[in-house]
Each structure stands twice: as structure tokens, then as C-alpha cells.
Write a protein that holds these residues in place. Structure first.
Motif, short mmCIF file in Angstrom:
data_model
loop_
_atom_site.label_atom_id
_atom_site.label_comp_id
_atom_site.label_asym_id
_atom_site.label_seq_id
_atom_site.Cartn_x
_atom_site.Cartn_y
_atom_site.Cartn_z
N ILE A 160 1.06 -1.14 0.05
CA ILE A 160 0.15 -0.02 -0.11
C ILE A 160 0.84 1.35 -0.05
O ILE A 160 0.10 2.35 -0.02
CB ILE A 160 -1.00 -0.16 1.19
CG1 ILE A 160 -0.26 0.04 2.43
CG2 ILE A 160 -1.98 -1.28 1.02
CD1 ILE A 160 -0.97 0.27 3.73
N GLY A 161 2.35 1.14 0.45
CA GLY A 161 3.05 2.14 0.21
C GLY A 161 4.50 1.86 -0.04
O GLY A 161 4.89 0.60 0.52
N GLU A 162 5.38 2.40 -0.58
CA GLU A 162 6.71 2.01 -0.75
C GLU A 162 7.56 3.11 -1.21
O GLU A 162 7.42 4.07 -2.05
CB GLU A 162 6.84 1.01 -2.01
CG GLU A 162 8.30 0.56 -2.28
CD GLU A 162 8.02 -0.59 -3.71
OE1 GLU A 162 7.95 -1.68 -3.31
OE2 GLU A 162 8.20 -0.07 -4.83
N PHE A 163 8.86 3.35 -0.63
CA PHE A 163 9.56 4.31 -1.04
C PHE A 163 10.85 3.99 -1.84
O PHE A 163 11.45 2.82 -1.28
CB PHE A 163 10.22 5.18 0.22
CG PHE A 163 11.63 6.12 -0.12
CD1 PHE A 163 11.31 7.21 -0.90
CD2 PHE A 163 12.67 5.73 0.58
CE1 PHE A 163 12.40 7.94 -1.29
CE2 PHE A 163 13.59 6.70 0.25
CZ PHE A 163 13.73 7.78 -0.74
N ASN A 164 10.95 4.17 -3.15
CA ASN A 164 12.28 3.59 -3.72
C ASN A 164 13.25 4.72 -4.05
O ASN A 164 13.12 5.49 -4.58
CB ASN A 164 11.67 3.45 -5.37
CG ASN A 164 12.90 2.25 -5.96
OD1 ASN A 164 14.00 2.62 -5.87
ND2 ASN A 164 12.43 1.49 -6.86
#
Length: 288
Positions: A160-164
């Protein structure tokens, strides 16, 4: 004889510096002096930070930017913005305008990103970084929004959320972002959680004063949490959800969620930890 020598070997006039050489010399001198002054001031500020736990100043903008009228209207619905004084409101609007100008918003799976969506995310980023002088995160220049959960190619999981950081992108489920933004998710906030990851990563990779304060304080917090008694108390009170204990990055992200969503409770139960988080973000607005 002397006159003969002078005739054969006349004195050569020493050529005067040209205007171009003079200008170059001035620029080089000014450049060297400026670099020296910068590093002296940077060192002095580091000393100041160690004693005062905050930078010399936070806000300085030669030109204050304004949001377009249709976007500025959303500020009047934001509780944090409304709590600020007149000057702080100008700074908040400036930072929001700067963030929107420098950030790309992308909709996926048919989701159309409108002004409301952009402003909700922008205001959250602006609030979280409002105590920092360096508020534009180098490793965040794209916001990707999905209608709901999405499959992560990076982690091979449904997220539901991801920092790349490699892509300098933050991917969010709009549905879950809004649940947290509207305080409908039992104190959880997807936006605060993922933005904190971006701030944390940025503090590791950069050496500006805001990153230095965040990272150094985080290390102090880690040392404080080395006490088994403190750790047990945190677990027993259940002030943090279980996901916080996945690793240190998830711990601080969940902790910042609690700090922003329930500052009074955190301050009452764990005043030392509350102060560490306040110092990390230089977020002193709950103290006014």
C-alpha cells in the motif's frame, strides 16, 4: 658607453594588468573568501547545534512563492496550517508551492491525480519537514498514486506504500493514504510513515544541517533504546503497533506516526522519546 648600452638594451616597461585579469582576480578572491566563510559558518553552526539541538534559522527565502488560488483554498482546510502564525503561513505556502513545482505526480491504473490529491500529499510533506531548513528531499522527486494496493516489482509483494530511493519515487495507495489523512485508521498514517522513510534515507545520504540533526539524534535515540527496561515498557504499553519492530527504519517511521497523530500521549508516556523525535524533525509546533 652607458648611453650606448641603454640604446642597445632599453628598459622594458612592465605591462599593467588588463581589465580582464583584474576581474578574474576579483572573482577568484571572492570565491575563495566565500568558501572559507561558508565552512567557518558551517562549523560554528555544528557547534551551535550540539548545544541548542536546532539550527541557527529555519526560514529564509529571497522571494516568497504563492500557490495558485484553486490550490491555496485547500490550505484553509489543513489543521496544522491554521495553527501557524501569519509569517509561518507564508512560509508554509511557499514550501508547498516549491514542492509542487519540483515534484512530478503520476497516477496509475486509471487514477487521475487532481489538485486535491496533490495538495493533500504536499501539505503532509510540508508539515513533516516544516522544522527543517533543507525541506526539499533530494531522493524524492516523484509521487506515484494507485487507487488501492499495488504489486511491487521491487519487493515482489502486494503493497500500500513504498519508497524507492533509486527511482527517487514514493508510491502510495490513495485509498489508504486518505484513511490515515482523515484519521480513520486507528492512529496509523500511511503518508507520514512513507514520507518519514524518505526523510530518514535523505538524512543518511546528505550532510546538510537538517540531515545532520535528524541522523545524529536518531543515533542518540538508538542508544537510549538500548535499555531493556525502556524497550519492555514500550512493548507493554502498546503505544507502537507490532510492525514497528520489523527493523530500525520501520521503528522510526511508526514512531513519527505516533508523534504526529498522538503527541500528547507520547509525551505523557515517554517524554524522553518525545523529545528525541521533536529534535530529529526540529518540530516544536506542539509546544506553542
Amino acid at each position: 658607453m652607458n648611453s650606448l648600452i641603454l640604446y642597445i638594451f632599453p628598459f622594458e616597461e612592465v605591462p599593467s594588468n588588463s581589465l580582464f585579469q583584474t576581474v578574474i582576480g576579483v572573482f577568484v578572491t571572492v570565491g575563495i573568501v566565500s568558501i572559507c566563510v561558508y565552512y567557518v559558518l558551517r562549523y560554528l553552526e555544528s557547534v551551535y547545534v550540539k548545544h541548542k539541538k536546532k539550527p541557527y534559522f529555519i526560514h529564509f527565502y529571497p522571494v516568497i512563492k504563492k500557490l495558485p488560488t484553486h490550490l491555496k483554498l485547500f490550505l484553509k482546510e489543513n489543521e496544522f496550517y491554521l495553527s501557524l502564525d501569519k509569517n509561518q503561513k507564508k512560509y508554509f505556502e511557499h514550501r508547498a508551492a516549491q514542492f509542487i513545482e519540483e515534484t512530478r505526480f503520476v497516477g496509475r491504473e486509471g487514477l487521475v491525480v487532481d489538485g486535491f490529491m496533490r495538495m493533500q500529499i504536499t501539505m503532509m510533506v510540508t508539515q513533516l519537514t516544516f522544522g527543517m531548513r533543507h525541506y526539499l528531499l533530494e531522493y524524492l522527486n516523484t509521487i506515484i498514486l494507485y487507487p488501492e494496493s499495488f504489486y511491487s516489482i521491487l519487493n515482489k509483494t502486494e503493497n500500500i506504500g513504498e519508497f524507492n530511493p533509486r527511482s527517487k519515487a514514493l508510491a502510495l495507495s490513495w485509498k489508504h493514504f486518505q484513511r490515515g489523512n482523515l484519521h480513520q485508521d486507528k492512529g496509523k498514517s500511511l503518508g507520514i510513515h512513507e514520507i518519514t522513510h524518505a526523510i530518514h534515507y535523505n538524512s543518511i545520504k546528505n550532510n546538510d544541517i537538517s540531515s545532520e540533526i535528524f541522523y545524529d539524534t536518531f543515533l542518540q535515540l538508538e542508544e537510549y533504546l538500548g535499555s531493556k527496561e525502556i524497550r519492555k515498557k514500550i512493548v507493554d504499553t502498546k503505544i507502537l503497533r507490532d510492525y514497528a519492530y520489523t527493523d530500525k527504519f520501520e521503528f522510526i517511521a511508526v514512531l513519527v506516526e505516533v508523534f504526529m497523530e498522538s503527541p500528547a500521549e507520547l509525551k505523557q508516556k515517554f517524554p524522553e522519546i518525545y523529545l528525541y523525535v521533536m529534535q530529529m524533525l526540529n518540530f516544536r509546533y506542539f509546544e506553542d
